[in-house]
Design an enzyme around this catalytic site. Sequence first.
Site, mmCIF file in Angstrom:
data_model
loop_
_atom_site.group_PDB
_atom_site.id
_atom_site.type_symbol
_atom_site.label_atom_id
_atom_site.label_comp_id
_atom_site.label_asym_id
_atom_site.label_seq_id
_atom_site.Cartn_x
_atom_site.Cartn_y
_atom_site.Cartn_z
ATOM 1 N N CYS A 1 0.848 -1.184 0.000
ATOM 2 C CA CYS A 1 0.000 0.000 0.000
ATOM 3 C C CYS A 1 0.884 1.235 0.000
ATOM 4 C CB CYS A 1 -0.930 0.004 1.206
ATOM 5 S SG CYS A 1 -2.016 1.444 1.188
ATOM 6 N N GLY A 2 0.955 1.917 -1.149
ATOM 7 C CA GLY A 2 1.836 3.071 -1.278
ATOM 8 C C GLY A 2 1.398 4.277 -0.480
ATOM 9 N N HIS A 3 0.079 4.489 -0.365
ATOM 10 C CA HIS A 3 -0.361 5.663 0.396
ATOM 11 C C HIS A 3 0.005 5.519 1.872
ATOM 12 C CE1 HIS A 3 -4.019 3.699 2.076
ATOM 13 N NE2 HIS A 3 -4.071 4.735 2.887
ATOM 14 N N GLY B 1 -0.878 4.408 -4.281
ATOM 15 C CA GLY B 1 0.547 4.287 -4.564
ATOM 16 C C GLY B 1 0.949 3.020 -5.277
ATOM 17 N N SER B 2 0.455 1.878 -4.813
ATOM 18 C CA SER B 2 0.796 0.620 -5.488
ATOM 19 C C SER B 2 0.114 0.539 -6.851
ATOM 20 C CB SER B 2 0.414 -0.582 -4.618
ATOM 21 O OG SER B 2 -0.950 -0.529 -4.243
ATOM 22 N N ASP C 1 -10.341 3.841 -3.073
ATOM 23 C CA ASP C 1 -9.173 4.594 -2.616
ATOM 24 C C ASP C 1 -9.386 6.072 -2.926
ATOM 25 O OD1 ASP C 1 -6.620 5.596 -2.029
ATOM 26 O OD2 ASP C 1 -5.670 3.723 -2.658
#
Length: 346
Positions: free
Chosen positions: A100-102, A267-268, A262
């Site tokens: 999870c990029g965020h 991010g991902s 989201d």
Amino acid sequence: MPGEHRVEAPTHEPICKTVEMHTGGEPVRIIVSGFPEIKGETILEQRRYVKEHLDHYRKCVLHEPRGHFDMFCALLVKPTVEQADLAVIFMHNDGYITMCGHVVISLARYAVDHGLVKNITSPETKVNIQCPCGLVTAYVAFDGKKAGAVRFISVPAFVYRTDIEVDVPRFGKLKVDISYGGAFYAFISADKVGLDLKSSKIRDIADAADEVSAAIKRQVKIEMAGNKDLSYLSGTILTDGNDSINGRTSSHVCVFGDRQVDRSPCGSGVTARVALQHHKQLIQLNQTKSFQSCRTKAIFTGKPVKPVSIGQRQGVRVEISGKGFYCGSSTFTLEQDDLIGRGFLL
């Protein structure tokens, strides 16, 4: 005083303490203490243990009345690799995700602000975060007093398959691309399912994306070589169709878990989309492109920075940039006879 009636305070059991953040409007509830002991020699084993033995805690902390349908949590766990400054398990409304990029963006800032990194430097501090998909390196802007914007370098990202034909009952036969950015996502332009990201209702977008995901899960086998824990589709991303090479900002919506939307550009998801665009020669190495949430208008930038090989596949490492913000902190409790308080969703 005469006639005073004292009411005994109810007993309630502490669940956990959290720090509340958001990245681009997407929640980051960081669970910093109070979670039961987690067993496992690797982070994937720890993730599996939480899923199999402690899932009631996820529901209690993420679901109502403490959370909501689209809440997202980051559970801090003990790193199992020497290089990591911290480790995290990602939790959403329907379970667990491998990347999870965020969360990485907010968590990297949190790590600098709360002294989880031994070597804090200016103008950037390096933070190694162990995620279920692998070790992710983040760089946090630091002016000597306060942490700021974050960029991170992804795990190897690659295209799984392009132009996969799937039969979606409501929409007929559609062609989708599947790409990996720490988790697998399907990509399709919103107009292919009769929607417009600017004007369509968000629940219509969520339902359509979920139907595409369900069809893919029935008809397409996704495998990450040697790792069953990573071999699944995380969700579908509906795009505005702007994949042109001119670098203009593009919008999309990522729908994952149980129709969870989201709020950020994801991010991902941006990582996977950059890998897809690089594969299609729509973006070159070190070329930056901006990706915008069609609702909060938050922007993440992404660029492919290094070619890599993943087994027989060719991929890239992607740099993602964004910023996380603090919202507050919480101490959650649960009274023993509060059955509703154990978590529910509407």
